[in-house]
Design a protein around this motif. Structure first.
Motif, PDB file in Angstrom:
ATOM      1  N   VAL A  44     -22.644  28.869  61.665  1.00  0.00           N
ATOM      2  CA  VAL A  44     -21.763  29.024  60.517  1.00  0.00           C
ATOM      3  C   VAL A  44     -20.877  30.249  60.697  1.00  0.00           C
ATOM      4  O   VAL A  44     -21.091  31.073  61.584  1.00  0.00           O
ATOM      5  N   ALA A  45     -19.890  30.360  59.833  1.00  0.00           N
ATOM      6  CA  ALA A  45     -19.062  31.568  59.774  1.00  0.00           C
ATOM      7  C   ALA A  45     -19.790  32.620  58.963  1.00  0.00           C
ATOM      8  O   ALA A  45     -20.259  32.344  57.860  1.00  0.00           O
ATOM      9  N   ALA A  46     -19.930  33.821  59.522  1.00  0.00           N
ATOM     10  CA  ALA A  46     -20.537  34.918  58.771  1.00  0.00           C
ATOM     11  C   ALA A  46     -19.544  35.465  57.758  1.00  0.00           C
ATOM     12  O   ALA A  46     -19.893  35.759  56.619  1.00  0.00           O
ATOM     13  N   THR A  47     -18.293  35.611  58.176  1.00  0.00           N
ATOM     14  CA  THR A  47     -17.223  36.006  57.269  1.00  0.00           C
ATOM     15  C   THR A  47     -15.890  35.654  57.912  1.00  0.00           C
ATOM     16  O   THR A  47     -15.828  35.301  59.086  1.00  0.00           O
ATOM     17  N   SER A  48     -14.835  35.774  57.125  1.00  0.00           N
ATOM     18  CA  SER A  48     -13.492  35.496  57.635  1.00  0.00           C
ATOM     19  C   SER A  48     -12.532  36.473  56.989  1.00  0.00           C
ATOM     20  O   SER A  48     -12.787  36.979  55.896  1.00  0.00           O
ATOM     21  N   ASN A  49     -11.418  36.751  57.674  1.00  0.00           N
ATOM     22  CA  ASN A  49     -10.425  37.607  57.032  1.00  0.00           C
ATOM     23  C   ASN A  49      -9.606  36.760  56.052  1.00  0.00           C
ATOM     24  O   ASN A  49      -9.783  35.539  55.941  1.00  0.00           O
ATOM     25  N   TYR A  50      -8.722  37.411  55.335  1.00  0.00           N
ATOM     26  CA  TYR A  50      -8.021  36.714  54.255  1.00  0.00           C
ATOM     27  C   TYR A  50      -7.036  35.669  54.775  1.00  0.00           C
ATOM     28  O   TYR A  50      -6.768  34.677  54.088  1.00  0.00           O
ATOM     29  N   ALA A  54      -7.273  31.574  53.741  1.00  0.00           N
ATOM     30  CA  ALA A  54      -6.166  30.729  53.275  1.00  0.00           C
ATOM     31  C   ALA A  54      -6.239  29.331  53.899  1.00  0.00           C
ATOM     32  O   ALA A  54      -5.676  28.380  53.353  1.00  0.00           O
ATOM     33  N   TYR A  55      -6.948  29.199  55.017  1.00  0.00           N
ATOM     34  CA  TYR A  55      -7.159  27.895  55.639  1.00  0.00           C
ATOM     35  C   TYR A  55      -8.362  27.163  55.033  1.00  0.00           C
ATOM     36  O   TYR A  55      -8.651  26.031  55.432  1.00  0.00           O
ATOM     37  N   GLY A  56      -9.086  27.846  54.138  1.00  0.00           N
ATOM     38  CA  GLY A  56     -10.273  27.244  53.540  1.00  0.00           C
ATOM     39  C   GLY A  56     -11.569  27.624  54.218  1.00  0.00           C
ATOM     40  O   GLY A  56     -12.609  27.009  53.973  1.00  0.00           O
ATOM     41  N   ILE A  57     -11.549  28.653  55.058  1.00  0.00           N
ATOM     42  CA  ILE A  57     -12.744  29.075  55.796  1.00  0.00           C
ATOM     43  C   ILE A  57     -13.342  30.296  55.101  1.00  0.00           C
ATOM     44  O   ILE A  57     -12.689  31.333  54.974  1.00  0.00           O
ATOM     45  N   HIS A  58     -14.589  30.164  54.669  1.00  0.00           N
ATOM     46  CA  HIS A  58     -15.264  31.233  53.944  1.00  0.00           C
ATOM     47  C   HIS A  58     -16.640  31.476  54.559  1.00  0.00           C
ATOM     48  O   HIS A  58     -17.063  30.771  55.474  1.00  0.00           O
ATOM     49  N   SER A  59     -17.333  32.461  54.047  1.00  0.00           N
ATOM     50  CA  SER A  59     -18.696  32.740  54.488  1.00  0.00           C
ATOM     51  C   SER A  59     -19.552  31.486  54.332  1.00  0.00           C
ATOM     52  O   SER A  59     -19.497  30.807  53.301  1.00  0.00           O
ATOM     53  N   ALA A  60     -20.338  31.193  55.363  1.00  0.00           N
ATOM     54  CA  ALA A  60     -21.271  30.058  55.408  1.00  0.00           C
ATOM     55  C   ALA A  60     -20.589  28.711  55.641  1.00  0.00           C
ATOM     56  O   ALA A  60     -21.245  27.674  55.631  1.00  0.00           O
ATOM     57  N   THR A  61     -19.275  28.703  55.876  1.00  0.00           N
ATOM     58  CA  THR A  61     -18.616  27.457  56.291  1.00  0.00           C
ATOM     59  C   THR A  61     -19.165  27.041  57.660  1.00  0.00           C
ATOM     60  O   THR A  61     -19.220  27.875  58.569  1.00  0.00           O
ATOM     61  N   PRO A  62     -19.603  25.798  57.828  1.00  0.00           N
ATOM     62  CA  PRO A  62     -20.045  25.365  59.164  1.00  0.00           C
ATOM     63  C   PRO A  62     -18.969  25.661  60.200  1.00  0.00           C
ATOM     64  O   PRO A  62     -17.779  25.426  59.956  1.00  0.00           O
TER      65      PRO A  62
END
Length: 375
Positions: A44-50, A54-62
């Motif tokens: 999963v994604a641990a975190t993402s920048n802003y 904006a692409y819809g990718i956030h913490s815990a996104t597969p």
């Protein structure tokens, strides 16, 4: 003297550190997490920048979903996402530096996670003085660590935490006691701590979508609908929260997890991974200053993403490697046969954690260690 509490939340902490340390990452969508492996990654994604958010990718996104969203953006002529692996040791070091800065400004601090903390600032005497203090704190963090933080100031921890997310990134929001109920009223119910997806669905089925809707429900109705939690939400939507700022917040658990590259039900593979998890948990238990645990929790996620956890509490606390392995094995074996896995589903993820920890070095200045968990 009014009660005044702040909540400090570092902005996109892991991603911000990577951007700071690698200039080439700046100005590009960035995700910190598992290797996407060209869309076949299994973490999963641990975190993402802003920009990535904006692409819809956030913490815990597969991470496979994050890859697909990145590819969709690329095909639309936008910059693709840069994926970076997690470096928890580096993030923990930076967290320690940030928290030392915070403690230079505020005597009583409760570190809630690796990138957030509460502070008791009633001693400033007014919201105006508290705001001035927080502006200086934000400047100092940026000057020393080249990172930004968002801060919420309110009459309690509940309001301060919600306020800190109000103007991200690099925000500062003040909500006085007399403003707190009006501040909450239009917010989605999901922003109230404790209301997760399932509770949100239950409430929305009753036409309850925002805090004002929830506030209109009588206490006895909330308790009938949600049990004991109903009374807690009845208080929260009225901006009531008496929980103290605790100078040391002991971690509730220590855990490790592994997502397999290929779903499996092979006992040899699973037992080998369980041994790795046991070693990792025991190593972290000692490294973080704990000398025993009592509860063992095993988590299994199947290939269809159905996730089950099973736990056992020992009669006596221990830190013994062999005991943890034995108890973990007893919890895992039913997932290999008809007891917990009658349909012989393949396993995607294995996780192990210990709870009811005993700390051997408790002190006001101890820094809790964050353990990212996406089970």
């Amino acid at each position: 003297m009014p009660r005044i509490i702040l909540h400090l939340d570092m902005d996109a902490f892991f991603a911000a550190i990577e951007e700071r340390d690698t200039p080439a990452f700046r100005g590009a969508p960035l995700v910190v997490g598992a290797d996407p492996m060209g869309g076949k990654g299994r973490g999963v994604a641990a975190t993402s920048n802003y920009l990535a958010r904006a692409y819809g990718i956030h913490s815990a996104t597969p991470i496979s979903t994050a890859w697909r969203l990145s590819e969709a953006a690329r095909r639309a002529g936008k910059p693709p996402v840069t994926f970076v692996s997690v470096d928890m040791k580096k993030y923990a070091r930076v967290s320690g530096k940030v928290m030392r800065i915070v403690r230079c400004f505020i005597p009583r601090v409760e570190q809630a996670s690796i990138d957030e903390a509460y502070g008791e600032v009633s001693w400033t005497g007014s919201y105006e003085e508290a705001e001035r203090l927080c502006r200086r704190l934000k400047v100092e963090i940026h000057s020393e660590e080249q990172l930004t933080a968002s801060i919420g100031i309110g009459p309690n921890k509940l309001i301060a935490k919600i306020a800190s997310g109000w103007r991200k990134p690099n925000g500062l929001t003040v909500v006085r006691k007399e403003e707190a109920e009006a501040f909450l009223a239009p917010l989605p119910i999901r922003l109230i701590p404790g209301i997760g997806p399932k509770t949100e669905d239950i409430l929305k089925a009753k036409g309850i979508k925002i805090v004002a809707d929830l506030r209109a429900v009588a206490l006895h109705q909330l308790e009938a609908l949600l049990g004991k939690r109903g009374a807690d939400f009845h208080e929260k939507v009225r901006a009531r929260d008496d929980s103290p700022v605790e100078e040391y917040s002991e971690p509730k658990s220590i855990g490790e997890q592994e997502t397999f590259e290929v779903d499996t039900l092979d006992s040899h593979t699973l037992l080998n991974q369980l041994d790795e998890l046991v070693r990792g948990v025991i190593d972290r238990l000692h490294h973080e200053g704990f000398h025993s645990f009592r509860t063992v929790v095993l988590t299994v996620r199947f290939a269809d993403f159905v996730t089950k956890s099973r736990a056992h509490t020992l009669a006596m606390a221990t830190d013994d490697h062999a005991t943890l392995r034995r108890e973990a094995l007893k919890l895992m074996l039913p997932f290999l046969d008809q007891r917990e896995n009658p349909n012989r589903k393949l396993i995607r993820l294995l996780g192990l954690r210990v709870e009811k920890l005993t700390n051997s070095r408790l002190s006001w200045s101890s820094t809790p260690t964050y353990s990212p968990t996406f089970w």
